[in-house]
Design a protein around this motif. Sequence first.
Motif, PDB file in Angstrom:
ATOM      1  N   ASP A  11       0.831  -1.209   0.000  1.00  0.00           N
ATOM      2  CA  ASP A  11       0.000   0.000   0.000  1.00  0.00           C
ATOM      3  C   ASP A  11       0.864   1.257   0.000  1.00  0.00           C
ATOM      4  N   ASP A  12       1.954   1.257   0.790  1.00  0.00           N
ATOM      5  CA  ASP A  12       2.859   2.404   0.804  1.00  0.00           C
ATOM      6  C   ASP A  12       3.479   2.626  -0.574  1.00  0.00           C
ATOM      7  N   LEU A  13       3.864   1.537  -1.229  1.00  0.00           N
ATOM      8  CA  LEU A  13       4.463   1.659  -2.555  1.00  0.00           C
ATOM      9  C   LEU A  13       3.440   2.160  -3.573  1.00  0.00           C
ATOM     10  N   ASP A  18       1.330   6.574  -6.908  1.00  0.00           N
ATOM     11  CA  ASP A  18       0.237   7.493  -7.222  1.00  0.00           C
ATOM     12  C   ASP A  18       0.689   8.951  -7.183  1.00  0.00           C
ATOM     13  N   ARG A  19       1.711   9.244  -6.374  1.00  0.00           N
ATOM     14  CA  ARG A  19       2.212  10.613  -6.268  1.00  0.00           C
ATOM     15  C   ARG A  19       3.112  11.005  -7.431  1.00  0.00           C
ATOM     16  N   GLY A  37      13.200   7.166  -7.655  1.00  0.00           N
ATOM     17  CA  GLY A  37      14.234   6.450  -6.905  1.00  0.00           C
ATOM     18  C   GLY A  37      13.697   5.873  -5.607  1.00  0.00           C
ATOM     19  N   GLU A  38      12.858   6.649  -4.926  1.00  0.00           N
ATOM     20  CA  GLU A  38      12.233   6.175  -3.689  1.00  0.00           C
ATOM     21  C   GLU A  38      11.370   4.945  -3.953  1.00  0.00           C
ATOM     22  N   LEU A  39      10.635   4.966  -5.041  1.00  0.00           N
ATOM     23  CA  LEU A  39       9.794   3.823  -5.413  1.00  0.00           C
ATOM     24  C   LEU A  39      10.654   2.611  -5.741  1.00  0.00           C
ATOM     25  N   ARG A  40      11.731   2.806  -6.489  1.00  0.00           N
ATOM     26  CA  ARG A  40      12.624   1.692  -6.853  1.00  0.00           C
ATOM     27  C   ARG A  40      13.260   1.066  -5.609  1.00  0.00           C
ATOM     28  N   ILE A  41      13.679   1.905  -4.668  1.00  0.00           N
ATOM     29  CA  ILE A  41      14.287   1.395  -3.440  1.00  0.00           C
ATOM     30  C   ILE A  41      13.279   0.573  -2.656  1.00  0.00           C
TER      31      ILE A  41
END
Length: 95
Positions: A11-13, A18-19, A37-41
């Motif tokens: 859900d956090d991902l 979505d952002r 990058g945050e999503l990939r990490i």
Amino acid sequence: MTDRETAERVDDLFRIADRLRVPGHRHTVEAFLGELGELRIGLSRLHRDLTGADPARTFTAKRPSVAAFPAGAIAGTRAVVQHRSRPRARLAARA
């Protein structure tokens, strides 16, 4: 890791995804790349926790060339620049 913890991480991902906003006049390229990058990490950590191994990646020895980017991305940037210059051109034509 329990199923509930896994669901919360997913859900956090999804919220991060979505952002994501395409760079434009209100959203900079740097902010977009930071969010990506945050999503990939987060995805690689989730993959590591679920499988016990890091995700497979292909590494190249050199930087990607312009040919590696889709033609629409470069043409889209040109279109944005042309769109922004239209009001200036109209003002210059009036004077």
